[in-house]
Design a protein around this motif. Sequence first.
Motif, PDB file in Angstrom:
ATOM      1  N   TYR A   1       0.650  -1.246  -0.040  1.00 26.68           N
ATOM      2  CA  TYR A   1      -0.038   0.112   0.067  1.00 26.68           C
ATOM      3  C   TYR A   1       0.874   1.261  -0.064  1.00 26.68           C
ATOM      4  CZ  TYR A   1      -3.607  -3.295   0.860  1.00 26.68           C
ATOM      5  OH  TYR A   1      -4.517  -4.290   0.818  1.00 26.68           O
ATOM      6  N   ASP A   2       0.226   2.188  -0.733  1.00 23.88           N
ATOM      7  CA  ASP A   2       1.187   3.516  -0.748  1.00 23.88           C
ATOM      8  C   ASP A   2       0.596   4.477   0.240  1.00 23.88           C
ATOM      9  OD1 ASP A   2       0.064   2.475  -3.772  1.00 23.88           O
ATOM     10  OD2 ASP A   2       2.331   2.822  -3.498  1.00 23.88           O
ATOM     11  N   TYR A   3      -0.717   4.535   0.790  1.00 26.24           N
ATOM     12  CA  TYR A   3      -0.889   5.749   1.594  1.00 26.24           C
ATOM     13  C   TYR A   3      -1.654   5.117   2.633  1.00 26.24           C
ATOM     14  CZ  TYR A   3       0.041   8.323  -2.814  1.00 26.24           C
ATOM     15  OH  TYR A   3       0.392   8.751  -3.840  1.00 26.24           O
ATOM     16  N   TRP A   4      -1.474   5.544   3.903  1.00 24.99           N
ATOM     17  CA  TRP A   4      -1.991   4.993   5.277  1.00 24.99           C
ATOM     18  C   TRP A   4      -2.740   6.350   5.741  1.00 24.99           C
ATOM     19  CZ3 TRP A   4      -1.784   0.214   7.083  1.00 24.99           C
ATOM     20  CH2 TRP A   4      -1.139  -0.672   6.074  1.00 24.99           C
ATOM     21  N   GLY A   5      -3.797   5.919   6.503  1.00 25.62           N
ATOM     22  CA  GLY A   5      -4.319   6.649   7.542  1.00 25.62           C
ATOM     23  C   GLY A   5      -3.405   6.677   8.977  1.00 25.62           C
ATOM     24  N   GLN A   6      -3.895   7.590   9.887  1.00 28.45           N
ATOM     25  CA  GLN A   6      -3.239   7.899  11.195  1.00 28.45           C
ATOM     26  C   GLN A   6      -3.994   6.549  11.996  1.00 28.45           C
ATOM     27  OE1 GLN A   6      -5.840   9.335  10.381  1.00 28.45           O
ATOM     28  NE2 GLN A   6      -7.184   9.161  11.980  1.00 28.45           N
TER      29      GLN A   6
END
Length: 127
Positions: A114-119
């Motif tokens: 995955y390229d983007y993550w939430g907090q």
Amino acid sequence: QLQLVESGGGLVQPGGSLRLSCAASGFTLNSYSIGWFRQAPGKEREGLSCISSSGGSTNYADSVKGRFTVSRDNAKNTVYLQMNSLKPEDTAVYYCAADTIHICGAYYQNPYKYDYWGQGTQVTVSS
């Protein structure tokens, strides 16, 4: 700025339900497959579920199959994780993540995909 934001976590009794949301800002989610993960203290991050960019394909880990349901509303730029029949062992920080690949594939539980993550959002299941 590309950003994912999870919400909907909280404290719930065993057997209860929660719905987590994963909202995107700065980009549109309809081009991304979205994975859900969780991490409990002292444990590795666990891949739970994935939904393809169209919403036509979903995957679930055995630990949540039949209890959790992933869905998406691309018009709202949001992905959801409905969690039912919650157990104390579901207690963890829950994360959503976006992958530029439209499909989930066999490696959907691999966080490096995955390229983007939430907090993250905390879910606590306790009586």
